[in-house]
Design a protein around this motif. Structure first.
Motif, PDB file in Angstrom:
ATOM      1  N   SER A  27       0.842  -1.194   0.000  1.00 50.93           N
ATOM      2  CA  SER A  27       0.000   0.000   0.000  1.00 50.93           C
ATOM      3  C   SER A  27       0.876   1.243   0.000  1.00 50.93           C
ATOM      4  O   SER A  27       1.954   1.238   0.596  1.00 50.93           O
ATOM      5  N   PRO A  28       0.389   2.307  -0.622  1.00 43.80           N
ATOM      6  CA  PRO A  28       1.042   3.591  -0.392  1.00 43.80           C
ATOM      7  C   PRO A  28       0.733   4.049   1.028  1.00 43.80           C
ATOM      8  O   PRO A  28      -0.248   3.601   1.632  1.00 43.80           O
ATOM      9  N   VAL A  29       1.566   4.925   1.543  1.00 43.15           N
ATOM     10  CA  VAL A  29       1.375   5.456   2.894  1.00 43.15           C
ATOM     11  C   VAL A  29       0.651   6.794   2.788  1.00 43.15           C
ATOM     12  O   VAL A  29       1.083   7.690   2.076  1.00 43.15           O
ATOM     13  N   PHE A  30      -0.459   6.887   3.509  1.00 45.05           N
ATOM     14  CA  PHE A  30      -1.198   8.139   3.639  1.00 45.05           C
ATOM     15  C   PHE A  30      -1.403   8.403   5.124  1.00 45.05           C
ATOM     16  O   PHE A  30      -1.895   7.539   5.848  1.00 45.05           O
ATOM     17  N   ARG A  31      -0.992   9.574   5.580  1.00 48.88           N
ATOM     18  CA  ARG A  31      -1.189   9.947   6.981  1.00 48.88           C
ATOM     19  C   ARG A  31      -0.660   8.876   7.935  1.00 48.88           C
ATOM     20  O   ARG A  31      -1.326   8.478   8.873  1.00 48.88           O
ATOM     21  N   ALA A  32       0.533   8.386   7.627  1.00 49.47           N
ATOM     22  CA  ALA A  32       1.277   7.447   8.472  1.00 49.47           C
ATOM     23  C   ALA A  32       0.664   6.058   8.563  1.00 49.47           C
ATOM     24  O   ALA A  32       0.934   5.316   9.492  1.00 49.47           O
ATOM     25  N   ARG A  85      10.820   8.960   5.977  1.00 54.35           N
ATOM     26  CA  ARG A  85      10.260   9.071   7.330  1.00 54.35           C
ATOM     27  C   ARG A  85       9.087   8.128   7.560  1.00 54.35           C
ATOM     28  O   ARG A  85       8.739   7.833   8.698  1.00 54.35           O
ATOM     29  N   HIS A  86       8.493   7.623   6.491  1.00 57.73           N
ATOM     30  CA  HIS A  86       7.339   6.736   6.622  1.00 57.73           C
ATOM     31  C   HIS A  86       7.717   5.251   6.630  1.00 57.73           C
ATOM     32  O   HIS A  86       6.833   4.398   6.745  1.00 57.73           O
TER      33      HIS A  86
END
Length: 193
Positions: free
Chosen positions: A84-89, A123-124
């Motif tokens: 998955s892509p990272v959205f809002r951590a 950072r994610h």
């Protein structure tokens, strides 16, 4: 060690909300690398394509037959690649919704799962440890120790350029290939003739 006699069933679950995407590109690279080690049959579940019958479902009984078939394929897989892509951590909401609707909480028990994510920056990267592993821990899945993360800076468009990402994919695929050979080999030896 010999390769398994039958192609391995690999199911890739992509939580990307669009295509083309960096997440899909990363999973395709993983699958192509794995195919150089083992005979595989890959099936990709693009969550954004599952439609309103999926997005509006509150319970597995609400799911249309085509989505239930995707979940059956997931349960029958020898390996799951969850990305998955990272959205809002965290992973995308649709990605979580898909796994929330798996009726049998033991459907993924002891099943090898390779975790992968893409994000805007390094950072994610820990999202794999703090969000993905606990989710698959609930299902008692066998998550592979090496998880794969690529940030936007690792790509040129949709092509992975960073040699460190390529090297990490090689390590992860080598680890999972050995595990799959051992599991499938043991299963085939135990199967009645």
């Amino acid at each position: 060690m010999n390769a398994p006699l039958r192609p391995l069933k690999v199911v890739t679950v992509s939580g990307s909300l669009q295509e083309p995407s960096k997440t899909v590109s990363l999973t395709e690279h993983i699958v192509q690398t794995l195919a150089t080690r083992l005979p595989i049959e890959n099936h990709r579940i693009d969550i954004h394509r599952l439609g309103p019958g999926f997005t509006g479902a509150r319970h597995p009984d609400d799911l249309p037959e085509d989505v239930l078939q995707e979940m059956r394929l997931l349960a029958e897989a020898d390996l799951v690649i969850a990305a998955s892509p990272v959205f809002r951590a965290s992973y995308t909401g649709l990605f979580k919704h898909f796994f929330d609707l798996i009726e049998d909480q033991y459907a993924l028990a002891n099943k090898p799962v390779l975790l992968a994510a893409t994000g805007g920056s390094d950072r994610h990267a820990l999202v794999l440890e703090h969000q993905f592993r606990p989710l698959f821990g609930f299902f008692q899945a066998l998550t592979v120790p090496v998880a794969l993360y690529a940030s936007s800076g690792d790509f040129d468009g949709l092509q992975i350029l960073n040699p460190e990402v390529h090297a990490r994919i090689e390590v992860a695929v080598d680890d999972i290939a050995e595990l799959l050979r051992a599991r499938v080999g043991a299963h085939e030896e135990a199967a009645p003739v």
